[in-house]
Each structure stands twice: as structure tokens, then as C-alpha cells.
Scaffold this motif. Structure first.
Motif, PDB file in Angstrom:
ATOM      1  N   ALA A  24      -7.139 -42.121  21.585  1.00  0.00           N
ATOM      2  CA  ALA A  24      -6.532 -42.377  20.270  1.00  0.00           C
ATOM      3  C   ALA A  24      -5.788 -43.719  20.264  1.00  0.00           C
ATOM      4  CB  ALA A  24      -5.582 -41.240  19.895  1.00  0.00           C
ATOM      5  N   ASP A  25      -5.069 -44.008  21.360  1.00  0.00           N
ATOM      6  CA  ASP A  25      -4.357 -45.290  21.465  1.00  0.00           C
ATOM      7  C   ASP A  25      -5.351 -46.454  21.415  1.00  0.00           C
ATOM      8  OD1 ASP A  25      -1.927 -43.983  21.800  1.00  0.00           O
ATOM      9  OD2 ASP A  25      -2.093 -43.975  23.988  1.00  0.00           O
ATOM     10  N   ILE A  26      -6.438 -46.327  22.183  1.00  0.00           N
ATOM     11  CA  ILE A  26      -7.438 -47.393  22.229  1.00  0.00           C
ATOM     12  C   ILE A  26      -8.053 -47.590  20.850  1.00  0.00           C
ATOM     13  CG2 ILE A  26      -9.624 -48.126  23.254  1.00  0.00           C
ATOM     14  CD1 ILE A  26      -8.875 -46.325  25.672  1.00  0.00           C
ATOM     15  N   ALA A  27      -8.385 -46.472  20.174  1.00  0.00           N
ATOM     16  CA  ALA A  27      -8.995 -46.550  18.847  1.00  0.00           C
ATOM     17  C   ALA A  27      -8.095 -47.297  17.875  1.00  0.00           C
ATOM     18  CB  ALA A  27      -9.303 -45.150  18.333  1.00  0.00           C
ATOM     19  N   ALA A  28      -6.778 -47.021  17.952  1.00  0.00           N
ATOM     20  CA  ALA A  28      -5.834 -47.705  17.058  1.00  0.00           C
ATOM     21  C   ALA A  28      -5.738 -49.184  17.391  1.00  0.00           C
ATOM     22  CB  ALA A  28      -4.458 -47.047  17.156  1.00  0.00           C
ATOM     23  N   SER A  35     -14.636 -41.552  18.310  1.00  0.00           N
ATOM     24  CA  SER A  35     -15.978 -41.282  18.824  1.00  0.00           C
ATOM     25  C   SER A  35     -16.676 -42.579  19.241  1.00  0.00           C
ATOM     26  CB  SER A  35     -16.817 -40.546  17.780  1.00  0.00           C
ATOM     27  OG  SER A  35     -16.987 -41.331  16.610  1.00  0.00           O
ATOM     28  N   THR A  36     -16.474 -43.641  18.467  1.00  0.00           N
ATOM     29  CA  THR A  36     -17.066 -44.927  18.822  1.00  0.00           C
ATOM     30  C   THR A  36     -16.457 -45.462  20.106  1.00  0.00           C
ATOM     31  OG1 THR A  36     -17.492 -45.441  16.498  1.00  0.00           O
ATOM     32  CG2 THR A  36     -17.496 -47.288  18.024  1.00  0.00           C
ATOM     33  N   LEU A  62     -16.822 -46.668  25.909  1.00  0.00           N
ATOM     34  CA  LEU A  62     -16.316 -46.422  27.254  1.00  0.00           C
ATOM     35  C   LEU A  62     -17.410 -45.858  28.152  1.00  0.00           C
ATOM     36  CD1 LEU A  62     -12.787 -44.892  26.534  1.00  0.00           C
ATOM     37  CD2 LEU A  62     -13.258 -47.085  27.636  1.00  0.00           C
ATOM     38  N   SER A  63     -18.169 -44.911  27.625  1.00  0.00           N
ATOM     39  CA  SER A  63     -19.258 -44.319  28.401  1.00  0.00           C
ATOM     40  C   SER A  63     -20.289 -45.379  28.793  1.00  0.00           C
ATOM     41  CB  SER A  63     -19.929 -43.205  27.596  1.00  0.00           C
ATOM     42  OG  SER A  63     -21.020 -42.667  28.299  1.00  0.00           O
TER      43      SER A  63
END
Length: 212
Positions: free
Chosen positions: A170-174, A181-182, A187-188
Motif C-alpha cells: 500500500a505504501d509503495i502504491a501511494a 495489484s499493479t 514486484l513479481s
């Protein structure tokens, strides 16, 4: 070029030096200052101090270490190109990684040297980039040609950079303005491309290869 009293030319090359280790920074500034046509006009220890220092001191050449607290020298090189376009950027590094060289050139740097070389080489590189040349350590240039481009996309680099210090998805997404999901997908993909088991290992491997 007319000499001033004491033998120093009237027009010296103005240099900004960014290096986080105080002893190394002080020694390099002292040795460069002994050159008759070079003046170190600013010294900084952190990446996020470089642009402000350059705007104040207006250097002709900025010598940037890659590994700096705050922001790394490669990221700041691109900012200097925008904010202080007359300043030429020379990257100095302890470890010559082909991926770092490629990123430095993409960021607008005009020189890339391993910093354990003699100060005369660094001084010569300063003069050469000021004259419009591009100066790259020959062994590193050969290695970069053989290594090819790094495998990570710009988005994959973004999410890995945002993954440090225990950041959640969530932190990375923000931070990178993407959905969770993206972020997981990026990351994968980055973990797969680096041949590692998790994102922390992926960050370490990508940095080791010079892809971050």
C-alpha cells in the motif's frame, strides 16, 4: 588565460563536490584545489543537497558520488541537467558497474570515473568535460558494451526503489501512484528478472548490478 597573483588563473573551473565520507571529500577537495585552474566552490554530503548548492554556487562541473544519503548521484544528475543546464556532471564511483554507466549517460552525465584513480586523472577529466568531451573509464566502457541494457522497466525500478525501509505494498502504491495489484505485478516481474526470492533480495541484486 591571465594569471592572478600567486599563479592561479583569473578564470578557474568552478567545481561542486558531492561525497558522503567526510575524509574522502576533504582530501579530494584539497587535492583538486591545488590544481592552478580548479576551484572547489561547494561541498555537500547528501544527494538532496546538491541542486540547492549548485543553484547557489553555479559550478561549471559537478563531481557526484553514486552512493549518497537522501538521493543517489544518478537521480540528481538528471535534476542538475534541468535546473543548472550549464553544469556538466561527472559521476565518481568506487565500484564500476556497467548498469550504472548506462543510467548515468541516460541522466545526462558526461563523465564516469572510478574514484580510486589518481587525482590528476580526475582533474584532467574535469578539464575535458568542460571542453565538451565525454570521459568514461575505458574498462568500464568495455564492460558496459558487453553487458547490454538492464532488464528492468522504468516502473519496475520505481517500485523497487519505493520498497526500501519496510514499505508495504500500500505504501509503495501511494508513492508511485499505481494500484496495489499493479505494484504486486511489477514486484513479481522484478523478482523474476533478478533471479531472487523476494523484493528485498531483488533490490539488493538490482543495486549490485547498477540497475537502480
Amino acid at each position: 588565460m591571465t594569471d592572478m597573483p600567486g599563479g592561479r588563473p583569473a578564470k578557474c573551473v568552478r567545481v561542486l563536490l558531492a561525497e558522503d565520507r567526510g575524509m574522502m571529500r576533504g582530501a579530494l577537495a584539497l587535492l583538486l584545489g591545488l590544481e592552478p585552474d580548479i576551484e572547489v566552490v561547494a561541498q555537500v554530503a547528501a544527494g538532496d543537497e546538491i541542486v540547492d548548492a549548485a543553484l547557489l554556487s553555479r559550478p561549471d562541473v559537478a563531481l557526484l558520488d553514486i552512493e549518497l544519503p537522501g538521493r543517489n548521484g544518478l537521480d540528481v544528475a538528471a535534476d542538475l541537467r534541468e535546473e543548472v543546464p550549464d553544469c556538466r556532471v561527472l559521476i565518481l564511483t568506487t565500484f564500476g558497474r556497467p548498469g550504472c554507466l548506462r543510467r548515468a549517460m541516460e541522466a545526462g552525465a558526461v563523465g564516469f570515473l572510478v574514484k580510486d584513480g589518481p587525482v590528476e586523472e580526475i582533474a584532467g577529466a574535469i578539464r575535458r568535460v568542460l571542453a565538451g568531451e565525454t570521459v568514461v573509464d575505458p574498462a568500464l566502457a568495455a564492460a558496459a558494451l558487453g553487458a547490454g541494457p538492464g532488464p528492468l522497466t522504468a516502473r519496475e525500478r520505481d517500485v523497487l526503489n519505493a520498497s526500501v525501509d519496510g514499505a508495504t505494498v500500500a505504501d509503495i502504491a501511494a508513492t508511485v501512484h499505481l494500484s496495489e495489484s499493479t505494484v504486486r505485478n511489477h514486484l513479481s516481474s522484478a523478482i523474476g528478472k533478478t533471479g531472487t526470492r523476494n523484493r528485498m533480495e531483488a533490490v539488493r541484486e538490482a543495486r549490485q548490478q547498477g540497475w537502480l
